[in-house]
Design a protein around this motif. Structure first.
Motif, PDB file in Angstrom:
ATOM      1  N   SER A 123       0.849  -1.194   0.000  1.00  0.00           N
ATOM      2  CA  SER A 123       0.000   0.000   0.000  1.00  0.00           C
ATOM      3  C   SER A 123       0.880   1.239   0.000  1.00  0.00           C
ATOM      4  N   GLY A 124       0.219   2.382  -0.175  1.00  0.00           N
ATOM      5  CA  GLY A 124       0.949   3.640  -0.134  1.00  0.00           C
ATOM      6  C   GLY A 124       1.533   3.897   1.242  1.00  0.00           C
ATOM      7  N   THR A 125       0.729   3.674   2.241  1.00  0.00           N
ATOM      8  CA  THR A 125       1.193   3.991   3.596  1.00  0.00           C
ATOM      9  C   THR A 125       2.404   3.143   3.983  1.00  0.00           C
ATOM     10  N   PHE A 151      -1.158  14.316   2.438  1.00  0.00           N
ATOM     11  CA  PHE A 151      -1.694  13.009   2.844  1.00  0.00           C
ATOM     12  C   PHE A 151      -0.677  11.954   2.452  1.00  0.00           C
ATOM     13  N   HIS A 152      -0.211  11.208   3.471  1.00  0.00           N
ATOM     14  CA  HIS A 152       0.781  10.167   3.191  1.00  0.00           C
ATOM     15  C   HIS A 152       0.338   8.798   3.676  1.00  0.00           C
ATOM     16  N   GLY A 153      -0.859   8.719   4.286  1.00  0.00           N
ATOM     17  CA  GLY A 153      -1.337   7.424   4.732  1.00  0.00           C
ATOM     18  C   GLY A 153      -1.747   7.458   6.185  1.00  0.00           C
ATOM     19  N   GLU A 229       4.622  15.666  -1.611  1.00  0.00           N
ATOM     20  CA  GLU A 229       3.907  15.230  -2.817  1.00  0.00           C
ATOM     21  C   GLU A 229       4.205  16.259  -3.916  1.00  0.00           C
ATOM     22  N   GLU A 234      -4.806  14.501  -1.839  1.00  0.00           N
ATOM     23  CA  GLU A 234      -5.979  14.654  -0.948  1.00  0.00           C
ATOM     24  C   GLU A 234      -6.116  16.102  -0.490  1.00  0.00           C
ATOM     25  N   ASP A 262       6.553  11.620  -2.562  1.00  0.00           N
ATOM     26  CA  ASP A 262       5.425  10.695  -2.461  1.00  0.00           C
ATOM     27  C   ASP A 262       4.614  10.813  -3.749  1.00  0.00           C
ATOM     28  N   VAL A 264       2.507   8.441  -4.692  1.00  0.00           N
ATOM     29  CA  VAL A 264       1.489   7.398  -4.563  1.00  0.00           C
ATOM     30  C   VAL A 264       0.263   7.738  -5.419  1.00  0.00           C
ATOM     31  N   GLN A 265      -0.128   9.008  -5.425  1.00  0.00           N
ATOM     32  CA  GLN A 265      -1.304   9.394  -6.206  1.00  0.00           C
ATOM     33  C   GLN A 265      -0.932  10.024  -7.550  1.00  0.00           C
ATOM     34  N   LYS A 291      -0.632   3.468  -5.701  1.00  0.00           N
ATOM     35  CA  LYS A 291      -1.947   3.394  -6.356  1.00  0.00           C
ATOM     36  C   LYS A 291      -1.991   2.795  -7.777  1.00  0.00           C
TER      37      LYS A 291
HETATM   38  N1  PLP Z   1       0.333   9.018  -0.253  1.00  0.00           N
HETATM   39  C1  PLP Z   1      -0.537   9.660  -1.045  1.00  0.00           C
HETATM   40  C2  PLP Z   1      -0.077  10.852  -1.825  1.00  0.00           C
HETATM   41  C3  PLP Z   1      -1.866   9.238  -1.134  1.00  0.00           C
HETATM   42  O1  PLP Z   1      -2.720   9.887  -1.926  1.00  0.00           O
HETATM   43  C4  PLP Z   1      -2.256   8.098  -0.388  1.00  0.00           C
HETATM   44  C5  PLP Z   1      -3.641   7.625  -0.433  1.00  0.00           C
HETATM   45  O2  PLP Z   1      -4.554   8.290  -0.862  1.00  0.00           O
HETATM   46  C6  PLP Z   1      -1.317   7.459   0.420  1.00  0.00           C
HETATM   47  C7  PLP Z   1      -0.032   7.944   0.461  1.00  0.00           C
HETATM   48  C8  PLP Z   1      -1.697   6.266   1.226  1.00  0.00           C
HETATM   49  O3  PLP Z   1      -1.957   5.178   0.392  1.00  0.00           O
HETATM   50  P1  PLP Z   1      -2.740   3.902   0.920  1.00  0.00           P
HETATM   51  O4  PLP Z   1      -4.169   4.304   1.104  1.00  0.00           O
HETATM   52  O5  PLP Z   1      -2.561   2.883  -0.162  1.00  0.00           O
HETATM   53  O6  PLP Z   1      -2.117   3.495   2.192  1.00  0.00           O
END
Ligand code: PLP
Length: 445
Positions: A123-125, A151-153, A229, A234, A262, A264-265, A291
């Motif tokens: 997962s992202g977190t 937002f990092h998780g 990010e 978010e 980050d 992730v998104q 993601k």
């Molecule tokens: N980092 C970013 C930029 C995100 O947008 C998200 C989730 O929306 C996460 C980390 C966390 O990802 P996860 O929900 O897969 O743990």
């Protein structure tokens, strides 16, 4: 699935959906944040069919996850093939080719021509947790700098960096010590108060770190990493000024701090380049992704300069992280992204942004339209003069869109985000924008 998308046949939620909702309300954690009662049964490309046979046009993509669309046949085939060969082995204790094949591919497509190493999670977190641990372990420093709105998780390390909404943190403290949050440069809401027409300064943010933080509360030689990010997700789909990431890179280099992006998104082609940081040519020390990487299978990856992973066996690992089926899905996803869908995201993003350009003139509640590729935010305001956020209008627009067959979600205080699968075509964009246009006009009345 039928040809016509969207197609709404029952009142929403329909009878079958209501049965699921009743059980869900009884059994599932109330911490989930559902904005409308969409109960999915199957997905194909840009379409999602609910349990009552209603078909929606999906501009949420499972929160930016199904990068190649729902159930892309090539990804499905790769998953089926791998599921029939080897589902699990655990890369923590054994070896398998897919793990190194994917790591090699990620090292090749991520920015920076230096040796890299990869650690996998689900997962992202988790990928953020790994990045934090790498940074602390390697630098022997404990402090971290993150950004307001980030937002990092939701696991404890990542949550300590997250500063998007207080509800995400309330009741869970104390969190990781040594995290300092600084302002993120939002050109529409410049912290320096500049208003015309879109501020391109990042002075408050980068200067704040050096001239205030480092002189008052945070000794720079104790900072392990700056986590950011490249486009805030978010927090409101905020595209920072072009000089921002470079400013952070310079601060990081001056003080021996690691720079963690980050993505992730915003990564995996969403912004029309494989990585959002490529838009300004800044290379991080650690890149975090999740993601869109495997079109929906759970996978996160932390890619770092090889020398940063100077830890030994047992220091970090995950039983399921990088399992063979997710790796197979990721390799196929990346192949498709490279072959056509990153370019499509750039093309379609430009088309949508072109069509949205006059919305702040046409719609009194549209304050700002921004984005890159298929990561587009439409910020709603009470008045264009005051720029006061309008969360009520945002909720109404999103709900109306759902009833008209379009799935969109919010972000930030009052932004509607468009994050369709990267496979969309013009006709999908036209339908989505027509629905949104109509919903905005209805709410404005
Ligand atoms: N980092 C970013 C930029 C995100 O947008 C998200 C989730 O929306 C996460 C980390 C966390 O990802 P996860 O929900 O897969 O743990």
């Amino acid at each position: 699935m039928q040809e016509k998308v969207p197609s709404i046949k029952t009142p929403l939620p329909g009878p079958e959906a209501q049965k699921v909702l009743a059980l869900d309300h009884q059994l599932i954690s109330p911490s989930y944040t559902r904005e409308y009662p969409m109960v999915a049964k199957r997905g194909e490309g840009v379409a999602v069919e609910d349990v009552d046979g209603n078909v929606f046009l999906d501009f949420a993509a499972g929160i930016a996850v199904v990068s190649t669309g729902h159930c892309h046949p090539d990804v499905v085939r790769a998953i089926q093939r791998q599921a029939g060969t080897l589902i699990h082995m655990s890369g923590t204790d054994f070896y398998y080719p897919l793990l190194v094949q994917l790591a090699e591919k990620l090292a090749q497509i991520t920015p920076g021509k230096f040796p890299k190493r990869v650690v996998f999670g689900n997962s992202g977190t988790e990928a953020i947790e790994a990045a934090i641990k790498i940074a602390r372990y390697h630098t022997k420093r404990h402090r971290l700098i993150a950004f307001m709105g980030a937002f990092h998780g939701r696991t404890f390390g990542a949550l300590s960096l997250t500063a998007s909404k207080t509800v995400q943190r309330r009741g869970f403290g104390p969190l990781l010590p040594g995290v300092a949050h600084v302002p993120y440069p939002d050109p529409y809401r410049c912290p320096a108060g500049h208003r015309a027409p879109e501020c391109v300064c990042d002075c408050v943010c980068t200067e704040f770190i050096e001239k205030q933080l480092f002189r008052t509360t945070v000794p720079p030689d104790e900072v392990a990493a700056i986590v950011v990010e490249p486009i805030q997700g978010e927090g409101g789909y905020i595209v920072p000024p072009p000089s921002f990431l470079d400013g952070l890179r310079q601060i990081a280099d001056r003080y021996g701090i690691l720079l963690i992006f980050d993505e992730v998104q915003c990564g995996m082609g969403r912004t029309g380049k494989m990585w959002a940081c490529e838009h300004c040519g800044v290379v991080p020390d650690i890149l975090v992704m999740a993601k869109g990487i495997a079109s929906g299978l759970p996978l996160g990856a932390t890619v770092a300069r090889a020398e940063l992973m100077d830890w030994g066996p047992g220091a970090h690992a995950s039983t399921f992280g990088g399992n063979p089926v997710a790796c197979a899905a990721a390799l196929e996803t990346i192949r498709l992204l490279e072959e056509k869908y990153v370019a499509n995201a750039a093309r379609m993003g430009e088309y949508i942004m072109g069509r949205l350009a006059d919305w702040p003139h046409k719609h009194p509640i549209v304050g700002h339209v921004r984005g890159r590729g298929l990561m587009i935010g439409i910020e709603l305001v009470k008045s264009q003069e005051t720029r006061e956020p309008n969360p009520e209008a945002r909720h109404k627009v999103i709900e109306k869109a759902f009833h008209q067959g379009l799935l969109v979600l919010g972000c930030g205080e009052s932004t509607v985000r468009l994050m369709p699968p990267l496979i969309i075509e013009r006709e999908h964009a036209d339908i989505a924008l027509e629905i949104l246009d109509r919903c905005l006009s209805e709410v404005e009345k």
